[in-house]
Design an enzyme around this catalytic site. Structure first.
Site, PDB file in Angstrom:
ATOM      1  N   THR A  47       0.830  -1.206   0.000  1.00 51.24           N
ATOM      2  CA  THR A  47       0.000   0.000   0.000  1.00 51.24           C
ATOM      3  C   THR A  47       0.868   1.261   0.000  1.00 51.24           C
ATOM      4  O   THR A  47       0.572   2.231  -0.698  1.00 51.24           O
ATOM      5  CB  THR A  47      -0.964   0.004   1.196  1.00 51.24           C
ATOM      6  OG1 THR A  47      -1.759  -1.191   1.135  1.00 51.24           O
ATOM      7  CG2 THR A  47      -1.870   1.216   1.193  1.00 51.24           C
ATOM      8  N   CYS A  48       1.938   1.230   0.751  1.00 48.19           N
ATOM      9  CA  CYS A  48       2.831   2.398   0.838  1.00 48.19           C
ATOM     10  C   CYS A  48       3.484   2.678  -0.507  1.00 48.19           C
ATOM     11  O   CYS A  48       3.564   3.830  -0.952  1.00 48.19           O
ATOM     12  CB  CYS A  48       3.910   2.161   1.892  1.00 48.19           C
ATOM     13  SG  CYS A  48       3.244   1.720   3.514  1.00 48.19           S
ATOM     14  N   HIS A  49       3.951   1.624  -1.166  1.00 52.05           N
ATOM     15  CA  HIS A  49       4.704   1.749  -2.411  1.00 52.05           C
ATOM     16  C   HIS A  49       3.820   2.006  -3.629  1.00 52.05           C
ATOM     17  O   HIS A  49       4.209   2.725  -4.538  1.00 52.05           O
ATOM     18  CB  HIS A  49       5.537   0.476  -2.622  1.00 52.05           C
ATOM     19  CG  HIS A  49       6.471   0.541  -3.769  1.00 52.05           C
ATOM     20  ND1 HIS A  49       7.533   1.420  -3.825  1.00 52.05           N
ATOM     21  CD2 HIS A  49       6.503  -0.154  -4.930  1.00 52.05           C
ATOM     22  CE1 HIS A  49       8.192   1.251  -4.968  1.00 52.05           C
ATOM     23  NE2 HIS A  49       7.584   0.307  -5.648  1.00 52.05           N
TER      24      HIS A  49
END
Length: 164
Positions: A47-49
């Site tokens: 999700t972060c990337h």
């Protein structure tokens, strides 16, 4: 958890930017001008990337046009991982990165989250802040998986609303 009107704490961190990696403090990085600060549970995590960082990268010019002087991303990762993530994402010229390897800043902000059940230890809660001259103007913390309250569109909306 840090709240609106509070001053950002002074915690030792490593800053990763186009100039390289340097040791500094959180208040030195977040304390001057208008800063959009967002925190993610982990560099390179799905999700972060794929969702969180790319939204800020794609909207960097809009954030700057809205008066933002600095865009800063933090994660509980070491400086080498944060540098690799910044380079791999082609974000190093638009976004600065805080490596909070021991979660000291996450704890000082009250944004530490225990993800030990997932094998990740202590991490940042997915969140974002608008900081003006070292004072928190707004705080956005996700209360469910995914990126909505702390994503670039929500921050842009908050910046626009603040102008009215």
């Amino acid at each position: 958890m840090i709240e609106r009107g509070e001053t950002v704490p002074s915690v030792g961190i490593k800053l990763v930017n186009a100039s390289g990696v340097s040791e500094t403090t959180s208040d030195a990085v977040l304390g001057a001008g208008t800063v959009v600060f967002f925190a993610v549970p982990g560099a390179f995590t799905p999700t972060c990337h794929v969702n969180h960082l790319p939204g800020f990268l794609a909207n960097a010019h809009k954030l700057r046009a809205a008066g933002v002087d600095r865009i800063v991303c933090a994660s509980v990762n070491d400086a080498h991982v944060m540098k690799a993530w910044a380079d791999a994402s082609n974000a190093i010229n638009d976004i600065e990165f805080i490596a909070d390897g021991n979660a000291d800043l996450a704890r000082a902000l009250g944004l530490a989250k225990d993800l030990s059940a997932n094998g990740m230890g202590t991490r940042f809660s997915r969140s974002a802040m608008i900081v003006r001259d070292g004072v928190v103007a707004d705080v956005f913390v996700e209360d469910a998986p995914g990126v909505s309250a702390s994503g670039a569109p929500a921050i842009l909306m908050a910046l626009e609303t603040a102008k009215v």
